[in-house]
Design an enzyme around this catalytic site. Structure first.
Site, short mmCIF file in Angstrom:
data_model
loop_
_atom_site.label_atom_id
_atom_site.label_comp_id
_atom_site.label_asym_id
_atom_site.label_seq_id
_atom_site.Cartn_x
_atom_site.Cartn_y
_atom_site.Cartn_z
N HIS A 179 0.86 -1.19 0.00
CA HIS A 179 0.00 0.00 0.00
C HIS A 179 0.89 1.23 0.00
CE1 HIS A 179 -3.85 2.06 1.71
NE2 HIS A 179 -3.13 2.90 1.00
N GLU B 19 -2.61 -1.73 -3.29
CA GLU B 19 -3.80 -1.04 -2.82
C GLU B 19 -3.49 0.41 -2.54
OE1 GLU B 19 -4.88 -3.39 0.60
OE2 GLU B 19 -3.79 -2.07 1.96
N HIS C 218 -8.20 -6.54 7.17
CA HIS C 218 -8.07 -5.53 8.22
C HIS C 218 -8.37 -6.18 9.58
CE1 HIS C 218 -7.28 -1.27 9.10
NE2 HIS C 218 -7.89 -1.56 10.24
#
Length: 237
Positions: A43, A70, A190
């Protein structure tokens, strides 16, 4: 089979704390693959506080498993994704200063914007995944953008797991069923951990992939990276 994609951001955070190249982010990613991970997630953020754009470019030709990038679909992010062409791009609604992803997209409000981004990814042969809350209506709105998959934001599940895991997982099961009916692939991530992952996997149908970083890297401090990845894979089998 549900794939395990290891998010290596925290390894980059540790490297950046002292400068230099220790730990070596690329080698760590290759080790994750060697130990059984079926994907690598990064990310990159605008301030490069963990993964850097140079890391993304170095990783792409060396990885043998699926590469998932991401981030918020800004012009800079999309330029990088379209240059590198990973297997998958996961679109998250993060502000640049955000510490971590903490909400999914409102795909009804931002549907036009997301559809444009998904179209650009599709033209480049990059699978698209939209980060959403567990909500069948939001899954339908994501499907309307033309996205290939959604990634369910699982922090609410993790937070409620110790209180009542059946209630915690229920909206995710409902959304997974909706995704299957809509023809959407299904990812999740997550705060998934060794404590809560096996029940999530057992309960949620048609789960293609989980992306796990923080908990996995924390566990690796005690168990070692190879043993940790083996344990996460066991939760998914």
């Amino acid at each position: 089979m549900t794939r395990l994609s290891v998010n290596i951001n925290k390894i980059a955070t540790l490297r950046n704390a002292r400068g230099g190249n220790n730990p070596d982010v690329t080698q760590a990613a290759l080790d994750c693959e060697r130990f059984g991970a079926e994907g690598i997630t990064v990310h990159p953020r605008p301030d490069e506080r963990h993964i850097r754009r140079a890391d993304v470019r170095e990783l792409r030709p060396r990885l043998r498993t699926e590469f998932n990038i991401e981030g918020y679909p800004s012009d800079d992010f999309l330029d990088l994704v379209l240059e590198v062409r990973p297997a998958q791009a996961t679109l998250v609604p993060d502000a640049p200063e955000q510490l971590t992803s903490n909400a999914g997209w409102d795909c009804r409000r931002h549907g036009g914007f997301l559809a444009d981004v998904v179209g650009r990814l599709s033209e480049a042969g990059v699978r698209s995944s939209i980060f959403i809350a567990a909500d069948p209506e939001m899954a339908a709105a994501a499907a309307a953008t033309g996205a290939d998959r959604v990634e369910l934001y699982t922090e609410p599940y993790a937070a409620q797991y110790a209180v009542c895991r059946e209630e915690a997982v229920h909206p995710f099961v409902e959304t997974a069923v909706a995704c299957r009916e809509l023809g959407l692939g299904l990812n999740a991530g997550h705060d998934l951990s060794l404590e809560n992952l096996a029940f999530f996997k057992k309960s949620v149908p048609s789960l293609d992939e989980v992306s796990i970083g923080h908990a996995l890297i924390c566990d690796a401090l005690y168990l070692g990276l190879e043993e940790t990845i083996k344990r996460y894979l066991a939760c998914l089998r």
